[in-house]
Design an enzyme around this catalytic site. Structure first.
Site, PDB file in Angstrom:
ATOM      1  N   LYS A   1       0.843  -1.189   0.000  1.00 48.23           N
ATOM      2  CA  LYS A   1       0.000   0.000   0.000  1.00 48.23           C
ATOM      3  C   LYS A   1       0.878   1.238   0.000  1.00 48.23           C
ATOM      4  O   LYS A   1       1.907   1.285   0.676  1.00 48.23           O
ATOM      5  CB  LYS A   1      -0.908   0.013   1.235  1.00 48.23           C
TER       6      LYS A   1
ATOM      7  N   TYR B   1      10.501  -2.748  24.802  1.00 49.16           N
ATOM      8  CA  TYR B   1      10.473  -4.050  24.131  1.00 49.16           C
ATOM      9  C   TYR B   1      11.865  -4.656  24.212  1.00 49.16           C
ATOM     10  O   TYR B   1      12.861  -3.970  23.948  1.00 49.16           O
ATOM     11  CB  TYR B   1      10.053  -3.859  22.669  1.00 49.16           C
TER      12      TYR B   1
ATOM     13  N   ASP C   1       5.616  -2.844  10.858  1.00 45.94           N
ATOM     14  CA  ASP C   1       4.221  -2.424  10.799  1.00 45.94           C
ATOM     15  C   ASP C   1       3.658  -2.185  12.190  1.00 45.94           C
ATOM     16  O   ASP C   1       2.809  -1.298  12.391  1.00 45.94           O
ATOM     17  CB  ASP C   1       3.383  -3.471  10.061  1.00 45.94           C
TER      18      ASP C   1
END
Length: 264
Positions: free
Chosen positions: A39, A105, A114
């Site tokens: 996209k 994280y 993403d």
């Protein structure tokens, strides 16, 4: 009858300023390379002007050749975008790219690009709020960003079609119902193997989605639920309470990351 006279000079100056400001906002392109499609989003400033699937990388390279900034996020190899990626003003998102949120994280090098972009998009759209981003694609990502703009992690589970496919290829007797899924009666308990497979996927996903949301709501006040991804529409009926469908949240996040790196 109301009569309108000439606009005051102050208003004329303001309108002229706004027109000039809008024209000065930079144009950017963002590329979200997923498992099955690419996209492209065209932005002017933070306004999303256009979204389309990339069909002709060569034509896109020519469009960018004028020096328009762009960013690529990919979950796979991007050989077809090699000419675009080679342009000097094109950024490739990775775990070392500066982003306008904190990443709590442990293995940042394995964190999906993403997922990073979706989290940034959530903070851009809903600043100062606790957000869970449910990205329903090949896999289902559940990502939590707190009100202070810290990505706290989440969960990953198999997506809709992956569950159907796995039950077929992983067994000797279960059929592949993916091609006629919508023709199967939806009821519980199922009265045929096909109905049982449909119920296993539908109810399994619905309980999973609601379970993650309920747990986060218990721990974080005012949770904003954001739904995105190719299968997002399938998931809407599974969620109790208000949800916010943002199909382009990853593109919005990519544009914000590109904007952030223009000034850091």
């Amino acid at each position: 009858m109301l009569k309108y006279g000439p606009r005051p000079p102050g208003r004329l100056l303001m309108e002229l300023f706004l027109k000039l400001f809008i024209k000065m906002e930079p144009t950017r392109y963002v590329f979200d390379v997923g498992n099955s499609r690419t996209k492209v989003g065209k932005f002017q400033g933070r306004r999303l002007l256009e979204v389309f699937d990339l069909a002709d990388p060569v034509a896109m390279t020519s469009r960018l050749a004028a020096g328009i900034p762009a960013i690529i996020s990919s979950v796979r190899t991007i050989d077809e975008l090699a000419t675009i990626a080679a342009l000097p003003q094109v950024m490739q998102l990775n775990f070392e790219t500066p982003v306008p949120i904190s990443l709590d994280y442990l293995t940042k090098e394995t964190l999906g690009k993403d997922r990073i972009a979706g989290a940034v998009g959530a903070v851009t759209e809903f600043p100062g709020e606790n957000c869970v981003i449910i990205d329903a694609g090949t896999c289902v990502n559940y990502d939590f960003v707190d009100a202070s703009g810290v990505f706290r992690g989440g969960a990953i589970s198999p997506g809709w079609n992956m569950r159907l496919h796995a039950m077929h290829v992983g067994t000797a007797g279960l059929p592949d119902i993916s091609q006629y899924y919508d023709q199967i009666t939806s009821r519980f308990p199922g009265k045929s193997t096909a109905e049982c497979l449909r119920q296993g996927v539908e109810l399994g996903i619905s309980y999973e989605v609601q379970g993650f949301i309920d747990q986060l709501k218990e721990e974080h006040e005012g949770l904003r639920v954001i739904l995105t991804g190719g299968d997002g529409q399938r998931f809407e009926s599974f969620v109790k309470g208000p949800i916010f469908a943002r199909p382009e949240i990853v593109l919005i996040g990519l544009n914000r990351i590109l904007e952030y790196n223009e000034v850091v």
